[in-house]
Design a protein around this motif. Structure first.
Motif, PDB file in Angstrom:
ATOM      1  N   TRP A 198      46.965  36.855  30.704  1.00 47.79           N
ATOM      2  CA  TRP A 198      46.179  37.873  30.081  1.00 47.79           C
ATOM      3  C   TRP A 198      45.034  36.975  29.437  1.00 47.79           C
ATOM      4  N   ALA A 258      41.146  36.695  27.047  1.00 46.85           N
ATOM      5  CA  ALA A 258      40.113  37.523  26.477  1.00 46.85           C
ATOM      6  C   ALA A 258      39.134  36.560  26.192  1.00 46.85           C
ATOM      7  N   SER A 307      32.912  42.194  24.904  1.00 42.65           N
ATOM      8  CA  SER A 307      34.101  41.577  24.998  1.00 42.65           C
ATOM      9  C   SER A 307      34.683  42.009  26.407  1.00 42.65           C
ATOM     10  N   VAL A 321      38.603  41.715  28.795  1.00 41.89           N
ATOM     11  CA  VAL A 321      39.905  41.337  28.708  1.00 41.89           C
ATOM     12  C   VAL A 321      40.095  41.412  30.289  1.00 41.89           C
ATOM     13  N   ARG A 358      43.186  40.205  33.555  1.00 40.70           N
ATOM     14  CA  ARG A 358      44.733  40.342  33.809  1.00 40.70           C
ATOM     15  C   ARG A 358      44.670  39.634  35.127  1.00 40.70           C
ATOM     16  N   GLU A 383      39.642  43.324  35.434  1.00 41.02           N
ATOM     17  CA  GLU A 383      39.090  43.743  34.277  1.00 41.02           C
ATOM     18  C   GLU A 383      40.067  44.679  33.748  1.00 41.02           C
ATOM     19  N   ALA A 397      36.071  39.400  21.635  1.00 38.81           N
ATOM     20  CA  ALA A 397      37.385  39.187  21.918  1.00 38.81           C
ATOM     21  C   ALA A 397      37.658  37.766  22.185  1.00 38.81           C
ATOM     22  N   VAL A 439      44.324  38.107  23.543  1.00 37.57           N
ATOM     23  CA  VAL A 439      45.163  39.416  23.962  1.00 37.57           C
ATOM     24  C   VAL A 439      46.468  39.348  24.148  1.00 37.57           C
ATOM     25  N   MET A 466      48.719  46.931  24.550  1.00 36.66           N
ATOM     26  CA  MET A 466      47.977  45.944  24.267  1.00 36.66           C
ATOM     27  C   MET A 466      47.087  45.654  23.057  1.00 36.66           C
ATOM     28  N   VAL A 494      44.309  43.359  21.171  1.00 35.73           N
ATOM     29  CA  VAL A 494      42.992  42.452  21.491  1.00 35.73           C
ATOM     30  C   VAL A 494      42.375  42.132  20.132  1.00 35.73           C
TER      31      VAL A 494
END
Length: 111
Positions: A37, A39, A55, A57, A59, A71, A83, A86, A93, A95
């Motif tokens: 993860w 950010a 921002s 995040v 994965r 995303e 961000a 995370v 989740m 952030v």
């Protein structure tokens, strides 16, 4: 992102470089399933009172020495500025930003 192999003597050998396609990746968190993860945000050392352009995040999970990232959260700065960290656990989740806010998302579907 640079991927290394760690040897028994703690020396490292670079294996590959992975383009994350995201602005200023910051902290990398690894969940219990081995997903990475990450950010990131556009603003690095700016005025804490100004809005960041966005921002993001992402994965990803290493599979067969390859990485595919997706995303999970993208914002134009209205909800979250820059961000930088995370954390994900049991479909929840968090952030965080270096300035003032923390975003909590419940029931996050990442499949």
């Amino acid at each position: 992102m640079v991927v290394f192999k760690r040897h028994p003597d703690n020396s490292l050998t670079e294996i590959k470089r992975v383009d994350l396609h995201m602005p200023r990746p910051d902290n990398i968190e690894v969940d219990f399933d081995g997903n990475l993860w990450i950010a990131g945000g556009y603003k690095l050392l700016a005025d804490a009172n100004s809005k960041a352009p966005s921002s993001m995040v992402i994965r990803g999970k290493p599979e067969n020495d390859d990485f595919t990232f997706r995303e999970v959260f993208v914002d134009d700065g209205q909800i979250l500025d820059s961000a930088c960290v995370v954390s994900f656990f049991q479909n929840q989740m968090l952030v965080g930003t270096p300035y003032q806010r923390l975003l909590y998302c419940d029931d996050v579907n990442v499949n």
